[in-house]
Scaffold this motif. Structure first.
Motif, PDB file in Angstrom:
ATOM      1  N   LYS A 123      -8.125   3.541  -0.638  1.00 31.70           N
ATOM      2  CA  LYS A 123      -7.342   2.566   0.045  1.00 31.70           C
ATOM      3  C   LYS A 123      -7.559   2.548   1.639  1.00 31.70           C
ATOM      4  O   LYS A 123      -7.305   1.154   2.262  1.00 31.70           O
ATOM      5  N   PHE A 146       1.003  -1.213  -0.107  1.00 27.91           N
ATOM      6  CA  PHE A 146      -0.007   0.097   0.024  1.00 27.91           C
ATOM      7  C   PHE A 146       1.023   1.340  -0.007  1.00 27.91           C
ATOM      8  O   PHE A 146       1.997   1.205   0.710  1.00 27.91           O
ATOM      9  N   ASP A 192     -10.059   0.221   2.215  1.00 25.26           N
ATOM     10  CA  ASP A 192      -9.759  -1.134   1.857  1.00 25.26           C
ATOM     11  C   ASP A 192      -9.122  -1.675   3.211  1.00 25.26           C
ATOM     12  O   ASP A 192      -9.448  -2.828   3.694  1.00 25.26           O
ATOM     13  N   MET A 221      -2.160   7.239   1.635  1.00 25.79           N
ATOM     14  CA  MET A 221      -3.299   6.587   1.128  1.00 25.79           C
ATOM     15  C   MET A 221      -4.530   7.378   0.429  1.00 25.79           C
ATOM     16  O   MET A 221      -5.021   8.082   1.151  1.00 25.79           O
TER      17      MET A 221
END
Length: 534
Positions: free
Chosen positions: A87, A79, A90, A83
């Motif tokens: 994200k 990642f 997620d 972010m």
């Protein structure tokens, strides 16, 4: 009467970790989330919903992944360090699945009221009224964790702007801004130079005809990428740096201001504030100086008044044919579902011990989680607050007496007022390392650095000089995680991993900088040993 059931209000960044912390301590949480999914502020929707927190499509978080993750669940190494909101969602979904949190969440369920039970003084119980699909339900819980955050109620100070009622253009709060398409080729004023105001001004400047960014007092502007290309919070947020800040605040201000002015002179760009660097939450923006130097964003003072078609600024300059005004003027917080005698909010201030506990309650079975504006990440703070709260609920941690709590609340309020410029967001401001250590001391999970230097000097070096990542608060005490030490030693690998899409033979780590840190660490250890045995 032992606490068993806990009502958690909100399933955002704070609510999710509150659920997990309840489960870790053997409690039975029930989380009420009024929207259709988890994520709170970080769940992007194309349209604002009632009094739900809201973000725009392009939002990227201002804290890096190693500093913002939950302390026993590192964000995957692939990642990106900073972010996008998708994200972050997620990660929340992964966290919820990993620890089976979803089974404890009731979606599309709004909390109407929270009030003390008739026998609260002996039981500490709460009566919680909820509503789902038009049907109300009343339940009794042994404890409550309020995790609704402070980005819900937009602050739209129209009364401070004479003539706004006659302005023929569009105006809106940044909460209702979603994407730049609707503002193409328009002349726009953005009011406020916080993170949202700076981001929106930069984004609009790529499609608008002209953007004017209006600020009352200017701002210190920093960017996400710091020394050697590392995330700025990784480079700056350490225990060593925290001590340096406490002992030499004037020098820290001078060094920070010089570094920022070396990047671009804030005076030349119309941004230079009258206050020092540490007297206001800095604005994180990578592109603002580039857009200013190219002329796409013009920095202007505060607005004196509106005309039918334009604005007059306090320096008497006038901009006509303004199509839209976006108020990036922050938020206010309140708890309309809770008894005012329990939590009273006036001018964005409320009397909570450690910004968590209403001091006046006979039984400390209610905690507010995530009501903080940190110089750092909120997620690990909310987690540590939750770890402390559930142990207070269970009677494993005793809070001080009322007088002591009030004394600390007043003292902190005075220190905050003395340090920061007057602003709504500076009523709940905390320094990340100092505040985390306060909570950790109460919860019994603060690392013992002196002992660590004697027993595990390599780890002590990383804990003291390296970034104060959340894993440090899982090294010892209740909730100790066996993977914490390894997570600390491998955090640099996870930082570098997403940027190494073109592999080189040389190491990406600056060896000279690490060597200097190691020399400092050895010196401190030797000094500590000398003092200990002399």
């Amino acid at each position: 009467m032992p606490v068993k059931t806990v009502a958690v209000i909100g399933a955002g960044a704070s609510g999710l970790t509150a659920i997990k912390c309840c489960l870790d301590e053997g409690l039975e949480p029930t989380c009420f989330e009024k929207s259709e999914d988890i994520g709170g502020l970080w769940r992007y929707k194309e349209h604002s919903e009632g009094d739900r927190a809201s973000i725009y499509q392009s939002v990227i978080i201002n804290t890096s992944k190693e500093m913002m993750c939950y302390s026993d669940y590192p964000i995957p190494e692939h990642f990106p360090n900073y972010m996008h909101n998708s994200k972050i969602m997620d990660y929340f979904q992964m966290y919820a699945r990993e620890f089976d949190l979803l089974n404890h969440i009731q979606l599309k369920t709004a909390v109407c009221s929270i009030r003390r039970s008739p026998n609260f003084s002996t039981t500490g119980q709460w009566i919680v009224t909820t509503e789902k699909e038009g049907k109300q339900e009343v339940s009794v819980f042994d404890a409550v964790m309020i995790c609704t955050g402070h980005h819900t109620f937009p602050n739209l100070p129209l009364s401070s702007f004479p003539g706004i009622e006659n302005f023929k253009g569009q105006y809106l709060h940044s909460r209702d801004y979603k994407f730049p398409d609707d503002f193409k080729n328009k002349r726009i004023v953005v009011i406020g130079i916080g993170n949202s105001g700076g981001d929106i001004a930069v984004e609009l400047s790529r499609t608008a005809q002209q953007v004017f960014l209006s600020t009352r007092r200017g701002a210190w502007v920093t960017n996400r990428v710091s020394t050697n290309g590392y995330p700025v919070d990784i480079a700056k947020s350490s225990r060593f740096g925290s001590i340096f800040q406490k002992t030499l605040p004037t020098l820290v201000n001078y060094m920070a201001e010089k570094a920022l002015n070396d990047r671009f002179n804030h005076g030349n760009y119309g941004l230079l504030p009258q206050h020092r660097y540490n007297s206001q939450h800095p604005t994180v923006n990578d592109d603002l100086p580039n857009r200013i130097i190219a002329g796409f964003v013009q920095i202007k003072p505060n607005i004196k008044k509106f005309t039918d078609t334009g604005v007059i600024f306090e320096d008497e300059t006038i901009e006509e044919n303004i199509d839209a005004v976006i108020f990036a003027t922050g938020y206010s917080f309140s708890f309309p579902f809770c008894e005012e005698t329990v939590i009273s909010v006036k001018k964005n201030q409320t009397a909570l011990y450690k910004l968590m506990f209403p001091y006046q309650l006979e039984k400390h079975t209610l905690a507010v989680i995530g009501l903080i504006q940190p110089l750092g990440a909120i997620m690990p703070i909310s987690e540590l607050q939750s770890r402390l709260a559930v142990r207070v609920f269970k009677g494993l941690v005793q809070l001080p007496d009322n007088v002591s709590m009030v004394r600390e609340i007043v003292h902190k309020r005075m220190k905050m007022a003395d340090r920061y410029v007057e602003s709504q967001r500076h009523t709940i401001q905390v320094d990340y390392v100092a505040y985390m250590d306060e909570l950790a001391t109460l919860a019994g999970v603060k690392p013992d650095l002196f002992r660590m230097f004697l027993t595990d000097p390599q780890l002590a070096f990383h804990v003291f000089f390296g970034p104060c990542t959340p894993y440090q608060y899982r090294l010892t005490g209740p909730g100790k995680w066996s993977g914490a030490r390894e997570a600390i030693f491998t955090q640099w690998k996870r930082i570098i991993k997403p940027t190494q899409t073109r592999i080189l033979k040389r190491s990406a780590v600056d060896s000279s900088a690490l060597l200097m840190l190691k020399v400092c660490a050895v010196f401190i250890v030797l000094t500590a040993l000398f003092l200990y045995f002399s």
